[in-house]
Design a protein around this motif. Sequence first.
Motif, PDB file in Angstrom:
ATOM      1  N   ALA A 212       9.021   6.982  -3.553  1.00  0.00           N
ATOM      2  CA  ALA A 212      10.189   6.839  -2.679  1.00  0.00           C
ATOM      3  C   ALA A 212      10.175   5.527  -1.874  1.00  0.00           C
ATOM      4  O   ALA A 212      10.995   5.339  -0.977  1.00  0.00           O
ATOM      5  N   VAL A 213       9.212   4.664  -2.195  1.00  0.00           N
ATOM      6  CA  VAL A 213       9.220   3.350  -1.529  1.00  0.00           C
ATOM      7  C   VAL A 213       9.933   2.370  -2.458  1.00  0.00           C
ATOM      8  O   VAL A 213       9.568   2.228  -3.632  1.00  0.00           O
ATOM      9  N   ARG A 214      10.965   1.731  -1.906  1.00  0.00           N
ATOM     10  CA  ARG A 214      11.773   0.834  -2.745  1.00  0.00           C
ATOM     11  C   ARG A 214      11.195  -0.574  -2.691  1.00  0.00           C
ATOM     12  O   ARG A 214      11.076  -1.160  -1.601  1.00  0.00           O
ATOM     13  N   VAL A 215      10.884  -1.092  -3.860  1.00  0.00           N
ATOM     14  CA  VAL A 215      10.336  -2.436  -3.937  1.00  0.00           C
ATOM     15  C   VAL A 215      11.215  -3.253  -4.882  1.00  0.00           C
ATOM     16  O   VAL A 215      11.549  -2.788  -5.972  1.00  0.00           O
ATOM     17  N   VAL A 216      11.608  -4.420  -4.435  1.00  0.00           N
ATOM     18  CA  VAL A 216      12.404  -5.311  -5.277  1.00  0.00           C
ATOM     19  C   VAL A 216      11.686  -6.653  -5.361  1.00  0.00           C
ATOM     20  O   VAL A 216      11.391  -7.265  -4.317  1.00  0.00           O
ATOM     21  N   GLU A 217      11.386  -7.054  -6.544  1.00  0.00           N
ATOM     22  CA  GLU A 217      10.699  -8.328  -6.791  1.00  0.00           C
ATOM     23  C   GLU A 217       9.462  -8.497  -5.909  1.00  0.00           C
ATOM     24  O   GLU A 217       9.295  -9.517  -5.219  1.00  0.00           O
ATOM     25  N   GLY A 218       8.645  -7.454  -5.903  1.00  0.00           N
ATOM     26  CA  GLY A 218       7.372  -7.531  -5.207  1.00  0.00           C
ATOM     27  C   GLY A 218       7.443  -7.391  -3.699  1.00  0.00           C
ATOM     28  O   GLY A 218       6.437  -7.566  -3.001  1.00  0.00           O
ATOM     29  N   ARG A 219       8.634  -7.068  -3.190  1.00  0.00           N
ATOM     30  CA  ARG A 219       8.739  -6.955  -1.731  1.00  0.00           C
ATOM     31  C   ARG A 219       9.314  -5.585  -1.352  1.00  0.00           C
ATOM     32  O   ARG A 219      10.275  -5.106  -1.964  1.00  0.00           O
ATOM     33  N   MET A 220       8.693  -5.009  -0.347  1.00  0.00           N
ATOM     34  CA  MET A 220       9.168  -3.735   0.211  1.00  0.00           C
ATOM     35  C   MET A 220      10.588  -3.908   0.747  1.00  0.00           C
ATOM     36  O   MET A 220      10.871  -4.913   1.429  1.00  0.00           O
TER      37      MET A 220
ATOM     38  N   CYS B 244       2.426   7.174   3.653  1.00  0.00           N
ATOM     39  CA  CYS B 244       2.696   5.741   3.777  1.00  0.00           C
ATOM     40  C   CYS B 244       2.327   5.231   5.164  1.00  0.00           C
ATOM     41  O   CYS B 244       1.730   4.161   5.314  1.00  0.00           O
ATOM     42  N   VAL B 245       2.682   6.027   6.164  1.00  0.00           N
ATOM     43  CA  VAL B 245       2.402   5.624   7.546  1.00  0.00           C
ATOM     44  C   VAL B 245       0.884   5.645   7.796  1.00  0.00           C
ATOM     45  O   VAL B 245       0.314   4.743   8.410  1.00  0.00           O
ATOM     46  N   ASN B 246       0.249   6.661   7.242  1.00  0.00           N
ATOM     47  CA  ASN B 246      -1.181   6.839   7.430  1.00  0.00           C
ATOM     48  C   ASN B 246      -1.994   5.673   6.861  1.00  0.00           C
ATOM     49  O   ASN B 246      -2.985   5.241   7.440  1.00  0.00           O
TER      50      ASN B 246
ATOM     51  N   PHE C 233       0.844  -1.204   0.000  1.00  0.00           N
ATOM     52  CA  PHE C 233       0.000   0.000   0.000  1.00  0.00           C
ATOM     53  C   PHE C 233       0.882   1.258   0.000  1.00  0.00           C
ATOM     54  O   PHE C 233       0.606   2.224  -0.695  1.00  0.00           O
ATOM     55  N   CYS C 234       1.935   1.214   0.794  1.00  0.00           N
ATOM     56  CA  CYS C 234       2.840   2.379   0.864  1.00  0.00           C
ATOM     57  C   CYS C 234       3.414   2.695  -0.505  1.00  0.00           C
ATOM     58  O   CYS C 234       3.510   3.851  -0.921  1.00  0.00           O
ATOM     59  N   TRP C 235       3.767   1.671  -1.232  1.00  0.00           N
ATOM     60  CA  TRP C 235       4.365   1.835  -2.573  1.00  0.00           C
ATOM     61  C   TRP C 235       3.351   2.472  -3.547  1.00  0.00           C
ATOM     62  O   TRP C 235       3.678   3.328  -4.344  1.00  0.00           O
ATOM     63  N   ILE C 236       2.075   1.985  -3.429  1.00  0.00           N
ATOM     64  CA  ILE C 236       1.026   2.515  -4.306  1.00  0.00           C
ATOM     65  C   ILE C 236       0.760   3.995  -4.001  1.00  0.00           C
ATOM     66  O   ILE C 236       0.627   4.821  -4.904  1.00  0.00           O
TER      67      ILE C 236
END
Lengths: 99, 402
Positions: free
Chosen positions: A56-64, A78-80, A47-50
């Motif tokens: 600014a949320v780093r996701v690699v291969e589907g994982r935060m 993101c926190v909210n 959700f944070c990534w979306i």
Amino acid sequence: MKGKPGWKDIPRGGMILEAGNAATYHTGDWRSQRPVWDPEACTHCLFCWIYCPDSAVRVVEGRMTGIDLDYCKGCGICVNQCPKAGALKMVPEDTAAAG
Amino acid sequence: MTQVQAGVSQGRRVALTGNEAVALAMKQVEPDVVAAYPITPQTDIVQYFSSFVADGQVRTEFMTVESEHSALSACVGASAAGARCMTATSANGLALMWEVLYIAAGLRLPIVMAVVNRALSGPINIHCDHSDSMGARDSGWIQLYSEDAQEAYDNLLQAVRIAEHPEVLLPVMVCLDGFIISHSLENLEVLPDEQVRAFVGTYRPDVWLLDAARPVTMGPLDLQDFYFEHKRQEAEAMARAVPVIEEVAAEFGRATGRRYGFFEAYRMDDAEVAVLALNSTAGTARYVVDRLRRRGVRAGLLKLRVFRPFPQRALADALEGLAALAVMDRAEGLSTAGGPVFVEVRSALYDRARRPLTMNHIYGLGGRDVGPDQIEKVFDDLLQAVECGEVRRPVSHLGVRE
């Protein structure tokens, strides 16, 4: 303002002569608070990534994998929206930097 | 006034209105882009130019836009892209360009614009005064003023060279009086097309947006850390325009025999009293000076051609020896301290140990005619001040009904 070039040494009229230089401009220095991520608590729902308005949320291969602090402005969205208590929390910048 | 010398190009003598002369100069320069919107009394310029485009006499990209704000914005974009750009406007059209005037100058884009001077509304009026261009005096544009159609033509050609000079790169306004000059037919000498092309040359910007080999950004956000430095650069460019204006005028003089400077000092060498005026009023004042001289009055005229950059030192040199000076402002300014030209001319004299009594006559607003008798009245005021040793009314309105 010391250490920056004087009026004789900068391009005319505010022109930026170097292409693609936005990569070197780190907007993260506007931040007064930063999100702190707990990998143990995170469910990788992304959700944070979306929601992150600055990508600014780093996701690699589907994982935060963490927050890109070069560009995170500390808005706290993101926190909210994080559904898992404790996976992301906002911490004042001075505390976070000291810690 | 100008004397044609032997050995220079004679050009062609034609009868044209001021607007036709400006349009012809634009045609001969053949800029890459003209973006304009019609407004009285400038409309003719754009109309004539659009027919040159329609008839295939120029290859200029002519942009019809929905307002003057858009006209100058289009010029800013085209100039940034690397094109030689021109436009023309008057009064409220210039007012609608306001924010873009500063952007054109701040981005250092050498746009040339004819301003056919007209009173700003309100009350609404379409006739001549200088409230439009005087209001834009601090926008970073160079301002050239033209007594007649010949000077409007000559100034427009010189404006291209001044604006595009690498030491300057500032936009230039060429001002001429609405209706009085824009719509009056007079004889003038125009240059052959080839001579104009040779004089203005080809515009070769050092940096331009369409240069794919060297991509740049223009007009980015410029905050506390750099805006001030860029304004300092702009001030420097305005200062560097001083010798450039002189060089361009000298080259133009060699080619045409018509000599220009920052101002014309007419019968000033031994003058005791003088008026300072811009644009068409200078012609009337010159006639009055001759009339007074025949009666033994040591009268003179200083016709200011360049208001921006303001030739402070040279003006003070030319004026300090007078006993009394009247500055004629065709714009009220509404500061209660006098019109814009007066304030700056008087300030130029401040540091001189020897300086004349000064007074300001605000005149001709909204196209109110000013004739020889009124200018003679200004000289009467000057002679009276010299006799009394003081100026009783520093700022007065000439030709207004009480």
